[in-house]
Design an enzyme around this catalytic site. Structure first.
Site, PDB file in Angstrom:
ATOM      1  N   HIS B 278       0.878  -1.250  -0.042  1.00  0.00           N
ATOM      2  CA  HIS B 278      -0.141  -0.068   0.007  1.00  0.00           C
ATOM      3  C   HIS B 278       0.893   1.293  -0.001  1.00  0.00           C
ATOM      4  O   HIS B 278       0.678   2.178  -0.783  1.00  0.00           O
ATOM      5  CB  HIS B 278      -0.853  -0.086   1.316  1.00  0.00           C
ATOM      6  CG  HIS B 278      -1.784   1.020   1.494  1.00  0.00           C
ATOM      7  ND1 HIS B 278      -3.064   1.177   0.907  1.00  0.00           N
ATOM      8  CD2 HIS B 278      -1.882   2.540   1.851  1.00  0.00           C
ATOM      9  CE1 HIS B 278      -3.679   2.340   1.087  1.00  0.00           C
ATOM     10  NE2 HIS B 278      -2.895   3.321   1.640  1.00  0.00           N
ATOM     11  N   GLU B 279       1.913   1.483   0.867  1.00  0.00           N
ATOM     12  CA  GLU B 279       2.654   2.560   1.067  1.00  0.00           C
ATOM     13  C   GLU B 279       3.622   2.698  -0.088  1.00  0.00           C
ATOM     14  O   GLU B 279       3.794   3.815  -0.450  1.00  0.00           O
ATOM     15  CB  GLU B 279       3.421   2.502   2.587  1.00  0.00           C
ATOM     16  CG  GLU B 279       2.597   2.471   3.679  1.00  0.00           C
ATOM     17  CD  GLU B 279       1.370   3.457   3.774  1.00  0.00           C
ATOM     18  OE1 GLU B 279       1.731   4.705   3.205  1.00  0.00           O
ATOM     19  OE2 GLU B 279       0.384   3.277   4.390  1.00  0.00           O
ATOM     20  N   HIS B 282       1.769   4.735  -2.700  1.00  0.00           N
ATOM     21  CA  HIS B 282       2.050   6.070  -2.475  1.00  0.00           C
ATOM     22  C   HIS B 282       3.340   6.709  -2.986  1.00  0.00           C
ATOM     23  O   HIS B 282       3.762   7.794  -3.185  1.00  0.00           O
ATOM     24  CB  HIS B 282       1.721   6.396  -0.972  1.00  0.00           C
ATOM     25  CG  HIS B 282       0.460   6.393  -0.460  1.00  0.00           C
ATOM     26  ND1 HIS B 282      -0.781   6.980  -1.220  1.00  0.00           N
ATOM     27  CD2 HIS B 282      -0.362   5.674   0.444  1.00  0.00           C
ATOM     28  CE1 HIS B 282      -1.757   6.754  -0.684  1.00  0.00           C
ATOM     29  NE2 HIS B 282      -1.799   6.076   0.230  1.00  0.00           N
ATOM     30  N   GLU B 308      -4.491   7.827  -3.384  1.00  0.00           N
ATOM     31  CA  GLU B 308      -4.992   6.471  -2.984  1.00  0.00           C
ATOM     32  C   GLU B 308      -5.204   5.595  -4.095  1.00  0.00           C
ATOM     33  O   GLU B 308      -5.030   4.427  -3.924  1.00  0.00           O
ATOM     34  CB  GLU B 308      -6.309   6.873  -2.259  1.00  0.00           C
ATOM     35  CG  GLU B 308      -6.632   5.393  -1.494  1.00  0.00           C
ATOM     36  CD  GLU B 308      -5.958   5.366  -0.005  1.00  0.00           C
ATOM     37  OE1 GLU B 308      -4.930   6.211   0.212  1.00  0.00           O
ATOM     38  OE2 GLU B 308      -6.149   4.511   0.755  1.00  0.00           O
TER      39      GLU B 308
END
Lengths: 512, 512
Positions: B278-279, B282, B308
């Site tokens: 997830h990170e 980003h 996102e």
């Protein structure tokens, strides 16, 4: 969104209780913002040395430049100047407030006197010179460094003239790091120190050289040991941390967060242990600043010399005693069960105090160290006075090494180019290292008068008592008093080399 | 220091080559300072979550407050406003410059419209409410939280009215995170999504629950694995780093330094792996912003929803495929030789995609997750519109959970009080999570059209190709275009749930 709703917003929200808008409040807020900006820049620097990925260098430099500009803009704010002037005549203020005003006014005056264009020129010249220095040092080519350095020297003279403190330009530069100190006062102190150190070095160098056997000292273990040492001497780990960097340093972004770093070498734990003791001295000092003065200039050391008195005290007066190594030995054996086999406290102690003239200042032992500083002080004074040309610097440096330490650097990289300070415009900085050593020895004598034999106190693990002495005599005063007043009050002595020489003779010269 | 010397300083130093002092230069410098201040605050926050000792909390909060005030003061600078106005009519500027001006003007206008007193009141009310929330949640006592929250809601309404963007107050809040988005447009999208998710959840929940056997997964190993994953998918470790924190997040103090964190649990590596993916989404995005727009508002994502979309793409569209676990398995076996015994890629894959309705949003699976957001959007819209009283929030929340997910939170701590967002004044933030999920699925469809089957590309380790697609379609544009335009250009589709529903059906519903 109708007018009725908007007006409800304007009237129905309870206002924050009105605060008085006196000059004192303005100055307090202003000092707080200045402190926050300094602390922020400090954290950005800490992160750069410990965590930042390589590609971040340019962005970080710019960010630090922005913060420096905002810091400057904040310091010279006109309303702050007016409020400071109005408060100067205020008889209601207590001692702490008056000290804060005095220090803030001093900082603002210095900033006001240097034109912004000159600040920028110096900053850019130093950046260029540091780059040139790094390249020239790697190539051992002083010629490529001479031009940028000459420009830095010229600009720093201009800065000194703009500031106009003291009797000669060098004083204005020295005063930035050691407020109130003057070259004319330091010259005889350093001459005296030099005269008494020279025979001491010759004598102490005769002792046989003790080296630890070659072993593997795991870096994790060295970090764990650093934490054990920190807790042993009284560092509050809930208000601080320890990290690793190429060059050890201490910093604090704000109250409640004091950080220091150590360097690690898997070949030997001794470098890290002495770095830890040194930085702990700085860090304990920062943890002991007066809480009531938080976010004012009183929440600081009065000078770099005062700060260095603390690092040198723990590094040399405590960390090189036989008793210290006896206290540390069990922890070392626990952390390094294999590497420590056949090594005892006595061997560690001997290995921690080998005296040998050598080229590099930052690797010098406790006895020869101050001769390195004597040389730098002499040279930078001559450079700023215009008595020495930058092109003649390498020769003067090597001649000085020969004269003071009896060795001639084989290259300029190991001679006049070994330190970053001059490239970065830090003229007047070097003497504070020796001032720290002088004060540390005087503080150790004062501590012995109060606590009895220090070696005995260490042997009994009475570190809290030793720290308590420093808290009481030095830390809790912050920057309220000038360093010489603070140290006179703490030690009962005037600045001079007697205590340091006595300490070195006691530690390094075998009687008879 | 004579006048002659001083005048030499004034004349002999070469001046920095004169720069033009056009409005564009002023605005460029100003945007740079604003960016530097944001980045600095980001680094202070990163440090607070990863390194800062506990006693530093108060000092850090103050320092961040000072930076926020300086940031605000910088943004509303009058000369910047005048220069922006003058440049609005400048026909010479290129597209990037115009985009930067548009975004900077937007940010400045928002800041100008909210009175400083209101900014301070909101900031203080949120601080109080976050504290009240933490205590109330620990005690499961919604009553102690209701008052502070009601004040935050009232103040955020006032802020929305002051900003005056959109058709209703909620729009002005939403617009801060998702520029251009409006509640009236999101309501039908969320309603459609909800209607199609409900049967899907019921169906997918029927699959048996796969859990990894209980083993010991060393934290060092999990960090090493995080680095392997980062390098595998193309994160530039020379321009970034990975750390550990309680709640994973990504931040970048400036170009060349992008950081993300993961959470570690020794019981299972799955939480960290999905946090890392997830990170990484980003972080890869931040590493791909257009270099030419550095230190301008174009060097950013156009919205949180766009940001996102990247995290959800890597977390769900890539990180939950069978092929991904097959690629990762050898590294896991190398890092955790013992824990991995008897565990294969198929088991890991099954364990990474268990669908079960549960109370806590941040622990929800990919299928139920968006129903949590549907509920929050519905409730916060009602709060801001004044259709729901804060005292009725717990009931509405629990009823909503029952209706949407078929479970009733046993306590308010596990219900209406589980998230920090509302306490911190973040109304309009939740919907961006689901917008990210919708865009991520649409981007995955577009990537498949260009690269062929994604699962196949992953199986062949063609991560560079997948990242290249994102760089080209999304990253390199920074914030030049509004999100909907950017996504329309990247995917050829209008915002909607079709792609996400198709992806979930394909992944979670066994045919027949």
């Amino acid at each position: 969104m109708g007018a009725a709703e908007a007006s409800r917003c304007g009237t129905s929200i309870p206002r924050v209780p009105g605060r008085t808008s006196s000059e004192w409040e303005l100055v307090t807020d202003w000092m707080g913002v200045v402190a926050d900006l300094s602390g922020t820049a400090g954290l950005l620097g800490f992160d750069r040395e410990t965590l930042m990925p390589p590609a971040g260098a340019e962005g970080r430099a710019r960010q630090l430049g922005t913060l420096a500009a905002l810091h400057h803009r904040e310091i010279v704010r006109e309303d702050a100047g007016e409020a400071l002037a109005a408060l100067a005549a205020d008889g209601e203020l207590d001692d702490d407030a008056r000290a804060a005003l005095r220090l803030a006014t001093r900082e603002r005056d210095r900033a006001m006197r240097v034109p912004e264009a000159l600040v920028r020129e110096i900053s850019e010249a130093c950046s260029r010179c540091v780059s040139a220095w790094a390249d020239a040092r790697a190539a051992d080519d002083f010629g490529a460094y001479a031009g940028p350095l000459a420009q830095v020297v010229a600009l720093k003279r201009c800065e000194a003239e703009a500031i106009g403190i003291g009797d000669e330009p060098y004083d204005a530069l020295l005063d930035a790091y050691e407020p109130g100190a003057r070259a004319a006062e330091l010259v005889p102190v350093f001459a005296d120190l030099r005269a008494r150190l020279t025979p001491l070095v010759a004598e102490a160098s005769r002792a046989p050289e003790t080296i630890l056997p070659v072993r593997e000292w795991a870096e994790d273990g060295q970090m764990a040991l650093a934490r054990e040492i920190a807790e042993m001497v009284g560092f509050d780990m809930s208000a601080g941390l320890i990290a690793r960097s190429a060059h050890p340093f201490t910093g604090s972004p704000h109250r409640g967060d004091v950080r220091f770093t150590t360097r690690l070498s898997p070949q030997s734990p001794l470098g890290s242990i002495s770095a830890v003791m040194h930085e702990l001295g700085h860090a304990l000092y920062e943890q002991g600043f007066p809480a009531s003065a938080n976010r004012t200039p009183v929440y600081d050391a009065p000078s770099l010399g005062a700060h260095e008195s603390q690092s040198r005290f723990w590094e040399n007066q405590i960390g090189r005693t036989a008793a210290f190594w006896e206290r540390l030995e069990p922890a070392m054996r626990r952390v390094f069960p294999t590497a420590m086999s056949g090594i005892d406290a006595a061997l560690l102690h001997r290995a921690s105090r080998v005296v040998r003239p050598s080229e590099i200042r930052v690797e010098a032992d406790e006895v020869t160290y101050n001769l390195h500083i004597v040389l730098r002080f002499q040279i930078e004074l001559a450079l700023v006075r215009g008595d020495l040309d930058v092109v003649d610097l390498p020769g003067a440096f090597s001649d000085g090494m020969q004269e003071l330490l009896g060795i001639r650097p084989p290259t300029d990289a190991l001679g006049a180019m070994q330190d970053i300070h001059w490239a970065d415009g830090l003229f007047g900085y070097f003497p504070t290292y020796t001032l720290g050593n002088l004060y540390a020895a005087q503080l150790a004598e004062a501590a012995e008068r109060e606590l009895g034999d220090l070696e005995h106190a260490i042997a009994e693990g009475r570190f809290a008592q030793i720290l308590g002495f420093m808290r009481e005599r030095v830390h809790r005063h912050g920057a309220r008093m000038p360093t010489r007043d603070l140290m006179r009050a703490a030690t009962g002595a005037e600045l001079g080399p007697d205590a340091l020489i006595a300490h070195l003779e006691r530690s390094y010269i075998t009687p008879g």
